[in-house]
Design a protein around this motif. Structure first.
Motif, PDB file in Angstrom:
ATOM      1  N   ALA A  59      -1.159   5.296  -7.650  1.00  0.00           N
ATOM      2  CA  ALA A  59      -0.275   6.410  -7.291  1.00  0.00           C
ATOM      3  C   ALA A  59       0.243   6.253  -5.866  1.00  0.00           C
ATOM      4  O   ALA A  59       1.429   6.478  -5.591  1.00  0.00           O
ATOM      5  CB  ALA A  59      -1.014   7.732  -7.444  1.00  0.00           C
ATOM      6  N   ASN A  60      -0.640   5.858  -4.952  1.00  0.00           N
ATOM      7  CA  ASN A  60      -0.220   5.656  -3.561  1.00  0.00           C
ATOM      8  C   ASN A  60       0.861   4.582  -3.460  1.00  0.00           C
ATOM      9  O   ASN A  60       1.856   4.739  -2.742  1.00  0.00           O
ATOM     10  CB  ASN A  60      -1.424   5.262  -2.699  1.00  0.00           C
ATOM     11  CG  ASN A  60      -2.323   6.441  -2.372  1.00  0.00           C
ATOM     12  OD1 ASN A  60      -1.885   7.592  -2.385  1.00  0.00           O
ATOM     13  ND2 ASN A  60      -3.587   6.164  -2.088  1.00  0.00           N
ATOM     14  N   GLU A  61       0.661   3.485  -4.183  1.00  0.00           N
ATOM     15  CA  GLU A  61       1.640   2.400  -4.143  1.00  0.00           C
ATOM     16  C   GLU A  61       2.968   2.832  -4.761  1.00  0.00           C
ATOM     17  O   GLU A  61       4.044   2.508  -4.243  1.00  0.00           O
ATOM     18  CB  GLU A  61       1.086   1.178  -4.884  1.00  0.00           C
ATOM     19  CG  GLU A  61      -0.094   0.513  -4.182  1.00  0.00           C
ATOM     20  CD  GLU A  61      -0.662  -0.644  -4.978  1.00  0.00           C
ATOM     21  OE1 GLU A  61      -0.157  -0.890  -6.105  1.00  0.00           O
ATOM     22  OE2 GLU A  61      -1.594  -1.303  -4.488  1.00  0.00           O
ATOM     23  N   SER A  62       2.886   3.576  -5.861  1.00  0.00           N
ATOM     24  CA  SER A  62       4.098   4.045  -6.527  1.00  0.00           C
ATOM     25  C   SER A  62       4.864   5.019  -5.638  1.00  0.00           C
ATOM     26  O   SER A  62       6.092   4.936  -5.505  1.00  0.00           O
ATOM     27  CB  SER A  62       3.729   4.714  -7.853  1.00  0.00           C
ATOM     28  OG  SER A  62       4.880   5.174  -8.524  1.00  0.00           O
ATOM     29  N   HIS A  63       4.140   5.947  -5.020  1.00  0.00           N
ATOM     30  CA  HIS A  63       4.784   6.896  -4.104  1.00  0.00           C
ATOM     31  C   HIS A  63       5.451   6.169  -2.941  1.00  0.00           C
ATOM     32  O   HIS A  63       6.549   6.541  -2.508  1.00  0.00           O
ATOM     33  CB  HIS A  63       3.751   7.884  -3.560  1.00  0.00           C
ATOM     34  CG  HIS A  63       3.303   8.899  -4.565  1.00  0.00           C
ATOM     35  ND1 HIS A  63       2.095   9.549  -4.483  1.00  0.00           N
ATOM     36  CD2 HIS A  63       3.900   9.376  -5.686  1.00  0.00           C
ATOM     37  CE1 HIS A  63       1.969  10.380  -5.494  1.00  0.00           C
ATOM     38  NE2 HIS A  63       3.043  10.296  -6.236  1.00  0.00           N
ATOM     39  N   ALA A  64       4.781   5.138  -2.430  1.00  0.00           N
ATOM     40  CA  ALA A  64       5.334   4.382  -1.303  1.00  0.00           C
ATOM     41  C   ALA A  64       6.637   3.688  -1.701  1.00  0.00           C
ATOM     42  O   ALA A  64       7.596   3.644  -0.915  1.00  0.00           O
ATOM     43  CB  ALA A  64       4.318   3.356  -0.810  1.00  0.00           C
ATOM     44  N   ARG A  65       6.692   3.168  -2.926  1.00  0.00           N
ATOM     45  CA  ARG A  65       7.921   2.505  -3.384  1.00  0.00           C
ATOM     46  C   ARG A  65       9.056   3.514  -3.555  1.00  0.00           C
ATOM     47  O   ARG A  65      10.217   3.223  -3.231  1.00  0.00           O
ATOM     48  CB  ARG A  65       7.658   1.759  -4.697  1.00  0.00           C
ATOM     49  CG  ARG A  65       6.773   0.519  -4.537  1.00  0.00           C
ATOM     50  CD  ARG A  65       6.816  -0.349  -5.786  1.00  0.00           C
ATOM     51  NE  ARG A  65       6.282   0.336  -6.957  1.00  0.00           N
ATOM     52  CZ  ARG A  65       5.008   0.310  -7.321  1.00  0.00           C
ATOM     53  NH1 ARG A  65       4.115  -0.353  -6.593  1.00  0.00           N
ATOM     54  NH2 ARG A  65       4.606   0.944  -8.415  1.00  0.00           N
ATOM     55  N   ILE A  66       8.718   4.696  -4.063  1.00  0.00           N
ATOM     56  CA  ILE A  66       9.736   5.744  -4.195  1.00  0.00           C
ATOM     57  C   ILE A  66      10.259   6.128  -2.815  1.00  0.00           C
ATOM     58  O   ILE A  66      11.475   6.252  -2.598  1.00  0.00           O
ATOM     59  CB  ILE A  66       9.153   6.980  -4.915  1.00  0.00           C
ATOM     60  CG1 ILE A  66       8.833   6.643  -6.377  1.00  0.00           C
ATOM     61  CG2 ILE A  66      10.130   8.158  -4.853  1.00  0.00           C
ATOM     62  CD1 ILE A  66       8.045   7.720  -7.104  1.00  0.00           C
TER      63      ILE A  66
END
Length: 251
Positions: A203-210
């Motif tokens: 989730a952290n990685e996905s949020h960072a990409r967004i």
């Protein structure tokens, strides 16, 4: 109560819904008050009784009234509900009323959320100003600070805050209100899924990409990242559905 309405006749159910709303406000009606009979409203509005009947069913779906057989239409809101809320709040309340009518398929709600969030993140990327991204960045920083090995309800709250902040950045208060209502409905189901180390890290990685796609204003990338992110939640719930319910309190 007075049922006089000086407005000109209308000829479709949609406009009659507006007339019903005006009737509630102008007559200071409260929750539980009964509207005049359908035939009386038809004469008052200058339309056929069938048009009024259709309008009342629409008003019921919007949470304005409740139609009871052999009783009539009962007011479900009040004048203050219209004068004390902005349009987005009223729409959000109406959506909540629709969702609350009967058993809604959770996965249909998730599909609606996906379409809504993809549209909002695109608007946020188009409108983005770096100075407006400060709060979103702070939410990400707070999420990353929470150690993966620590169970924290704060992480789930920040996850919701992240999505609501993007909704705000989209500049569409109606969409934001809709998302808020959908998340209220979805949250109890999400709470059943444990935030494992892998899930939180993902989730952290996905949020960072967004976030990165918003920084550069890349609409297509923002939409793609949000789609993948929402679908990971969808798939997590599907995985949960595949498991049989716990027996005798076992986890």
């Amino acid at each position: 109560m007075s049922t006089t309405d000086a407005m000109s006749p209308v000829h479709d159910a949609k406009n009659v819904v507006g007339r019903v709303r005006n009737l509630i406000v102008s007559n200071h009606l409260e929750r539980g008050d009964r509207l005049p009979p359908i035939r009386e409203l038809a004469v008052q509005f200058g339309v056929k009784p069938g048009t009024v009947r259709d309008a009342l069913l629409t008003a019921q779906a919007q949470g304005l009234v409740k139609v009871l057989p052999r009783v009539g239409a009962i007011v479900q809101t009040s004048e203050e509900s219209f004068t004390g809320q902005d349009e987005s709040e009223r729409i959000g309340a109406n959506i909540a009323g629709v969702i609350g009518q009967g058993d809604q398929n959770l996965f249909h709600i998730l599909e609606t959320r996906e379409a809504l969030e993809i549209a909002m993140v695109a608007r946020a990327a188009e409108r983005r100003e770096l100075t407006e991204l400060f709060r979103l960045r702070q939410i990400l920083a707070d999420m990353v600070k929470i150690p993966l090995e620590v169970e924290s309800p704060e992480f789930a709250k920040l996850d919701i805050d992240f999505h609501l902040e993007i909704a705000r950045l989209s500049g569409n208060s109606v969409m934001a209100s809709m998302l808020r209502m959908l998340l209220v409905e979805i949250k109890p189901h999400l709470d059943r899924i444990r935030w494992s180390d892998n899930r939180r890290d993902s989730a952290n990685e996905s949020h960072a990409r967004i976030y990165s796609s918003l920084v550069v204003g890349d609409v297509a990338q923002a939409q793609s990242e949000m789609r993948d992110h929402i679908r990971s939640t969808y798939n997590s719930l599907l995985d949960e559905m595949r498991k049989p319910p716990a027996v005798n309190g076992d986890e």
